[in-house]
Design an enzyme around this catalytic site. Structure first.
Site, mmCIF file in Angstrom:
data_model
loop_
_atom_site.group_PDB
_atom_site.id
_atom_site.type_symbol
_atom_site.label_atom_id
_atom_site.label_comp_id
_atom_site.label_asym_id
_atom_site.label_seq_id
_atom_site.Cartn_x
_atom_site.Cartn_y
_atom_site.Cartn_z
ATOM 1 N N VAL A 6 0.855 -1.186 0.000
ATOM 2 C CA VAL A 6 0.000 0.000 0.000
ATOM 3 C C VAL A 6 0.894 1.240 0.000
ATOM 4 O O VAL A 6 1.789 1.360 0.840
ATOM 5 C CB VAL A 6 -0.900 -0.011 1.258
ATOM 6 C CG1 VAL A 6 -1.793 1.213 1.306
ATOM 7 C CG2 VAL A 6 -1.740 -1.291 1.301
ATOM 8 N N CYS A 7 0.645 2.152 -0.913
ATOM 9 C CA CYS A 7 1.465 3.371 -1.009
ATOM 10 C C CYS A 7 1.275 4.239 0.235
ATOM 11 O O CYS A 7 0.140 4.609 0.588
ATOM 12 C CB CYS A 7 1.084 4.166 -2.249
ATOM 13 S SG CYS A 7 1.855 5.793 -2.284
ATOM 14 N N ILE A 8 2.354 4.579 0.887
ATOM 15 C CA ILE A 8 2.280 5.314 2.161
ATOM 16 C C ILE A 8 1.693 6.716 1.990
ATOM 17 O O ILE A 8 0.862 7.145 2.795
ATOM 18 C CB ILE A 8 3.648 5.343 2.890
ATOM 19 C CG1 ILE A 8 3.476 5.952 4.283
ATOM 20 C CG2 ILE A 8 4.715 6.088 2.099
ATOM 21 C CD1 ILE A 8 4.601 5.660 5.243
ATOM 22 N N ALA A 17 -1.960 6.453 1.343
ATOM 23 C CA ALA A 17 -2.623 5.929 2.534
ATOM 24 C C ALA A 17 -2.794 7.024 3.589
ATOM 25 O O ALA A 17 -3.882 7.196 4.154
ATOM 26 C CB ALA A 17 -1.830 4.752 3.101
#
Lengths: 97, 118
Positions: B76-78, B81
């Protein structure tokens, strides 16, 4: 290069953009709302038939069924998800959305 | 063959998360290796365990967790997110938060990168 088009050509220009960049012989897969481009009897039928002179055109069976479309332009090949995977085995992909 | 998948659309938004899942399972059935699924933009919402899905509805996040159980890296892309209030506390099993560099690495290490949704 396999070109993936998931938007309806009646609502988006993604198929048009794809056609401007796709090199001769490159396959095009219509899926999700993109499959509306594969439906026969529409204003785009002649254009898609023209496209098929230069590109194999595929439509995803599951997405045709989900939309109740069983009238597909002659020459458009319907494939299922395993067929989709096989196309990706043979080509790198570019998604137009 | 090594496949990587990029999901850029949230669950229940339109269809791309479903399409990506169908593609990943079809590829795994054909014994391809899925080196990772990267969730970007609204795609990060796929990782939230806060959703309360009714029993007769498909549970998209749970489906991805099941893919994760089979050893697929769910990244998941930080940045995407954080913008959407998704952190380790709300992450469903199998997902991990990391940087965009992971997508680059997947693109380099895979034979094919397939993008779903935008």
């Amino acid at each position: 290069m396999l070109h993936l088009v998931n938007k309806s050509p009646f609502a988006s220009t993604s198929l048009e953009s794809c056609l401007k960049f796709a090199t001769k012989g490159a396959p095009i897969l219509l899926f999700e709302d993109g499959i509306y481009g594969a439906m026969s009897g529409t204003a785009l039928e002649a254009k898609i038939k023209d496209v098929m002179k230069d590109h194999p055109v595929y439509a995803l069976k599951e997405d045709l069924m989900a939309r109740g479309i069983d009238v597909v332009i002659d020459g458009v090949k319907t494939i299922d998800y395993p067929g989709f995977v096989e196309l990706v085995e043979r080509h790198k992909t570019c998604t137009w959305s | 063959m090594k496949f990587a998948v990029l999901v850029q659309e949230g669950p229940y938004h339109h269809q791309s998360s479903d399409s990506a899942y169908q593609f990943v399972t079809a590829a795994m059935d054909k014994r391809h290796e899925i080196i990772g699924v990267f969730f970007y933009h609204d795609g990060v919402i796929n990782s939230s365990k806060l959703a309360d899905i009714q029993a007769d509805d498909r549970n998209i996040t749970k489906r991805w967790s099941e893919v994760g159980e089979k050893g697929v890296d769910l990244v998941v892309c930080i940045a995407a997110a954080k913008r959407r209030g998704i952190n380790d506390d709300v992450l469903a099993p199998g997902f991990r938060i990391s940087g965009l560099g992971q997508l680059t690495e997947m693109a380099i290490k895979s034979d094919r990168l397939v993008t779903f949704g935008a």
